[in-house]
Design an enzyme around this catalytic site. Structure first.
Site, PDB file in Angstrom:
ATOM      1  N   LYS A   1      45.942  41.352  35.659  1.00  0.00           N
ATOM      2  CA  LYS A   1      45.101  41.769  35.062  1.00  0.00           C
ATOM      3  C   LYS A   1      44.451  43.576  34.328  1.00  0.00           C
ATOM      4  O   LYS A   1      45.232  43.846  35.337  1.00  0.00           O
ATOM      5  CB  LYS A   1      43.395  41.539  35.989  1.00  0.00           C
ATOM      6  CG  LYS A   1      43.815  40.355  36.015  1.00  0.00           C
ATOM      7  CD  LYS A   1      42.146  40.516  36.607  1.00  0.00           C
ATOM      8  CE  LYS A   1      41.135  38.988  37.175  1.00  0.00           C
ATOM      9  NZ  LYS A   1      40.058  38.502  37.573  1.00  0.00           N
TER      10      LYS A   1
ATOM     11  N   GLU B   1      37.814  46.857  49.622  1.00  0.00           N
ATOM     12  CA  GLU B   1      37.880  45.669  49.331  1.00  0.00           C
ATOM     13  C   GLU B   1      39.222  44.930  49.928  1.00  0.00           C
ATOM     14  O   GLU B   1      39.282  43.834  50.544  1.00  0.00           O
ATOM     15  CB  GLU B   1      38.946  46.013  47.924  1.00  0.00           C
ATOM     16  CG  GLU B   1      38.738  46.428  46.335  1.00  0.00           C
ATOM     17  CD  GLU B   1      37.844  44.976  46.004  1.00  0.00           C
ATOM     18  OE1 GLU B   1      38.147  43.782  46.541  1.00  0.00           O
ATOM     19  OE2 GLU B   1      37.094  45.059  44.696  1.00  0.00           O
TER      20      GLU B   1
ATOM     21  N   LYS C   1      46.802  38.672  48.397  1.00  0.00           N
ATOM     22  CA  LYS C   1      46.791  38.555  47.182  1.00  0.00           C
ATOM     23  C   LYS C   1      47.848  38.447  45.856  1.00  0.00           C
ATOM     24  O   LYS C   1      47.449  37.299  45.151  1.00  0.00           O
ATOM     25  CB  LYS C   1      46.367  40.572  46.609  1.00  0.00           C
ATOM     26  CG  LYS C   1      46.179  40.810  44.767  1.00  0.00           C
ATOM     27  CD  LYS C   1      44.269  40.305  44.321  1.00  0.00           C
ATOM     28  CE  LYS C   1      44.238  40.309  43.066  1.00  0.00           C
ATOM     29  NZ  LYS C   1      44.010  41.349  42.129  1.00  0.00           N
TER      30      LYS C   1
ATOM     31  N   GLU D   1      42.907  32.318  36.597  1.00  0.00           N
ATOM     32  CA  GLU D   1      42.530  32.472  37.201  1.00  0.00           C
ATOM     33  C   GLU D   1      41.005  31.631  36.917  1.00  0.00           C
ATOM     34  O   GLU D   1      40.041  31.443  36.179  1.00  0.00           O
ATOM     35  CB  GLU D   1      41.358  33.597  36.823  1.00  0.00           C
ATOM     36  CG  GLU D   1      40.537  34.112  38.174  1.00  0.00           C
ATOM     37  CD  GLU D   1      39.086  35.741  37.526  1.00  0.00           C
ATOM     38  OE1 GLU D   1      38.952  36.353  38.909  1.00  0.00           O
ATOM     39  OE2 GLU D   1      38.897  35.644  36.415  1.00  0.00           O
TER      40      GLU D   1
ATOM     41  N   ARG E   1      42.036  31.871  42.209  1.00  0.00           N
ATOM     42  CA  ARG E   1      41.777  32.949  42.044  1.00  0.00           C
ATOM     43  C   ARG E   1      40.785  34.045  42.549  1.00  0.00           C
ATOM     44  O   ARG E   1      39.925  34.885  42.487  1.00  0.00           O
ATOM     45  CB  ARG E   1      42.918  33.459  40.319  1.00  0.00           C
ATOM     46  CG  ARG E   1      42.999  34.587  40.815  1.00  0.00           C
ATOM     47  CD  ARG E   1      44.197  35.492  39.916  1.00  0.00           C
ATOM     48  NE  ARG E   1      43.839  37.395  39.402  1.00  0.00           N
ATOM     49  CZ  ARG E   1      44.847  38.181  39.167  1.00  0.00           C
ATOM     50  NH1 ARG E   1      45.494  37.208  38.493  1.00  0.00           N
ATOM     51  NH2 ARG E   1      44.579  39.394  38.724  1.00  0.00           N
TER      52      ARG E   1
ATOM     53  N   ASN F   1      36.983  37.692  43.803  1.00  0.00           N
ATOM     54  CA  ASN F   1      36.348  37.955  42.772  1.00  0.00           C
ATOM     55  C   ASN F   1      34.258  38.396  43.868  1.00  0.00           C
ATOM     56  O   ASN F   1      32.901  38.438  43.381  1.00  0.00           O
ATOM     57  CB  ASN F   1      35.169  37.344  41.936  1.00  0.00           C
ATOM     58  CG  ASN F   1      36.132  37.121  40.369  1.00  0.00           C
ATOM     59  OD1 ASN F   1      37.064  38.729  40.195  1.00  0.00           O
ATOM     60  ND2 ASN F   1      36.597  36.244  40.173  1.00  0.00           N
TER      61      ASN F   1
ATOM     62  N   HIS G   1      31.882  40.385  43.682  1.00  0.00           N
ATOM     63  CA  HIS G   1      31.995  41.605  42.433  1.00  0.00           C
ATOM     64  C   HIS G   1      31.062  40.958  41.306  1.00  0.00           C
ATOM     65  O   HIS G   1      30.538  41.628  40.239  1.00  0.00           O
ATOM     66  CB  HIS G   1      33.027  41.130  41.884  1.00  0.00           C
ATOM     67  CG  HIS G   1      34.298  41.456  41.829  1.00  0.00           C
ATOM     68  ND1 HIS G   1      33.906  41.809  43.637  1.00  0.00           N
ATOM     69  CD2 HIS G   1      35.066  42.561  42.006  1.00  0.00           C
ATOM     70  CE1 HIS G   1      35.623  42.359  43.877  1.00  0.00           C
ATOM     71  NE2 HIS G   1      36.113  43.298  43.161  1.00  0.00           N
TER      72      HIS G   1
ATOM     73  N   HIS H   1      28.737  44.154  40.043  1.00  0.00           N
ATOM     74  CA  HIS H   1      29.018  44.760  38.420  1.00  0.00           C
ATOM     75  C   HIS H   1      27.660  44.936  38.057  1.00  0.00           C
ATOM     76  O   HIS H   1      27.932  46.367  37.564  1.00  0.00           O
ATOM     77  CB  HIS H   1      29.055  43.890  37.609  1.00  0.00           C
ATOM     78  CG  HIS H   1      30.908  43.682  37.590  1.00  0.00           C
ATOM     79  ND1 HIS H   1      31.816  42.233  37.361  1.00  0.00           N
ATOM     80  CD2 HIS H   1      32.204  44.339  38.751  1.00  0.00           C
ATOM     81  CE1 HIS H   1      33.456  43.119  37.869  1.00  0.00           C
ATOM     82  NE2 HIS H   1      33.854  43.781  38.305  1.00  0.00           N
TER      83      HIS H   1
ATOM     84  N   HIS I   1      33.636  51.640  42.373  1.00  0.00           N
ATOM     85  CA  HIS I   1      33.733  50.001  42.065  1.00  0.00           C
ATOM     86  C   HIS I   1      33.190  49.792  43.692  1.00  0.00           C
ATOM     87  O   HIS I   1      32.536  48.423  44.013  1.00  0.00           O
ATOM     88  CB  HIS I   1      34.650  49.445  41.155  1.00  0.00           C
ATOM     89  CG  HIS I   1      34.644  48.209  41.691  1.00  0.00           C
ATOM     90  ND1 HIS I   1      34.378  47.740  40.674  1.00  0.00           N
ATOM     91  CD2 HIS I   1      36.065  47.593  42.477  1.00  0.00           C
ATOM     92  CE1 HIS I   1      34.722  46.327  40.953  1.00  0.00           C
ATOM     93  NE2 HIS I   1      35.918  46.076  42.105  1.00  0.00           N
TER      94      HIS I   1
END
Length: 360
Positions: A144, A186, A228, A238, A242, A246, A249, A253, A263
């Site tokens: 990404k 994470e 991952k 995605e 996948r 998220n 997220h 966000h 983050h």
């Protein structure tokens, strides 16, 4: 040097940069060639923080004759069209060709550098060398790339796989504690989306992790990178599986953008919101939610925020590029080590959950 390789990802994990050229030869199908025999020029893109602690060590180990550096200010603000254009202009002036290599050295720099590599001359090789925990276990893996456009996070970008990701776990010892905690959110995420036993490992080995013992760091980085890489191999663009990555997220966000926090901190708060929503929908037990709160306490991960209104957070959530058909797509925990996608949560419920996670 340890390796994780599949049809999409090439990841090398070591405790120094000495094996970088060995990894370079392996992915290019060569033996004992130096970098100058494979690429005519190297552009290293990094940020000011890494420049002070890691960049010279890495470049010294590289052995490249023709190296150009581009250093950007640290932080999310550098992921913008203006910086993107300036790096492309720098690459042209430096004389990069289709036989050149771009290397991203740092934490959040990979998205920007990868997008530059994907766009320059319609795509040239690039390598990820992540130096933060968050980047080593997550953002440097999977292809990404992207930049922000105003409040729209990573809305401009491409799926563009690096030739490989080279992880030096000893770089983590240079991180301030808050940066390390930023990455732990994470790390924790992987246990709740894919491998519940990993949560128990993290709790049982928390002191060694927080003391940044190399062998323990190498284990958790390899575990997360392996998960991952597997998920990306199954679903590179995605379209399905996948999306579990998220978790935390979508909620996060909105908080990240409005509160101007890191983050990882936003993801931790976002996971708390997701857990609260799952508990309200009777998808999980209170004991499972308490396990999440406990691991957040052990690693000092935030679960609440202050500042913006619930409506402001929801408005940002609705701009998330992962949404579709005017619905907010959410990844919620449904059982130990498993999550699922939901897009049927009404705005009123979302606002209530956000409110519950604000400081009183």
């Amino acid at each position: 040097m340890e390796k994780i390789k599949n049809k999409v990802c090439n990841i090398f994990i070591d405790d120094s940069y000495r094996s970088f050229n060995k990894a370079l030869n392996e992915v290019n199908g060569t033996t004992n060639k130096n970098i100058n025999e494979i690429y005519d020029m190297v552009l290293v893109i990094s940020d000011e923080n890494v420049y002070k602690t890691q960049l010279n060590k890495f470049i010294d180990s590289l052995g490249a004759k023709f190296v150009s550096e581009y250093i950007v200010p640290a932080g999310e603000e550098s992921k913008c069209l203006d910086t993107f254009q300036k790096i492309l202009e720098h690459a042209i002036k430096a004389g990069l060709t289709r036989k050149s290599l771009i290397i991203a050295v740092g934490g959040g720099i990979g998205d920007l550098a990868g997008y530059v590599a994907s766009s320059y001359m319609r795509g040239i090789d690039f390598v990820q060398v992540p130096t933060t925990l968050l980047a080593q276990v997550d953002s440097s893996i999977g292809g990404k790339t992207g930049i922000n456009l105003g409040t729209y996070k990573n809305v401009i970008g491409a799926f563009y796989q690096p030739k490989f990701t080279f992880i030096n776990v000893s770089a983590l010892r240079t991180l301030p504690d808050d940066q390390f905690r930023n990455g732990m959110s994470e790390v924790v995420k992987y246990g709740f989306i894919y491998d519940y036993e990993f949560i128990n490992y993290l709790l049982e080995n928390s002191e060694e992790i927080l003391d940044k013992i190399d062998s323990t760091l190498k284990y958790i980085v390899k575990k997360c990178a392996g998960i991952k890489a597997h998920v990306v191999e199954m679903d590179e663009k995605e379209g399905g599986l996948r999306k579990i990555l998220n978790f935390g997220h979508t909620f996060g966000h909105g908080v990240e953008k409005l509160c101007h926090i890191a983050h990882g901190e936003a993801v931790s708060i976002g996971m708390n919101m997701a857990f609260k929503l799952s508990l309200r929908k009777n998808l999980i037990t209170k004991e499972y939610y308490d396990k999440f709160l406990n691991i957040c306490k052990v690693f000092d991960l935030p679960t609440e925020f202050e500042g913006p209104s619930e409506q402001e957070v929801l408005s940002i959530m609705k701009t998330d590029k992962k949404n579709s058909f005017s619905k907010v797509n959410m990844i919620l925990p449904v059982e130990h080590g498993k999550v699922d996608l939901f897009n049927d949560v009404d705005d009123e419920t979302i606002l209530e959950i956000i409110k519950e996670c604000k400081y009183a």
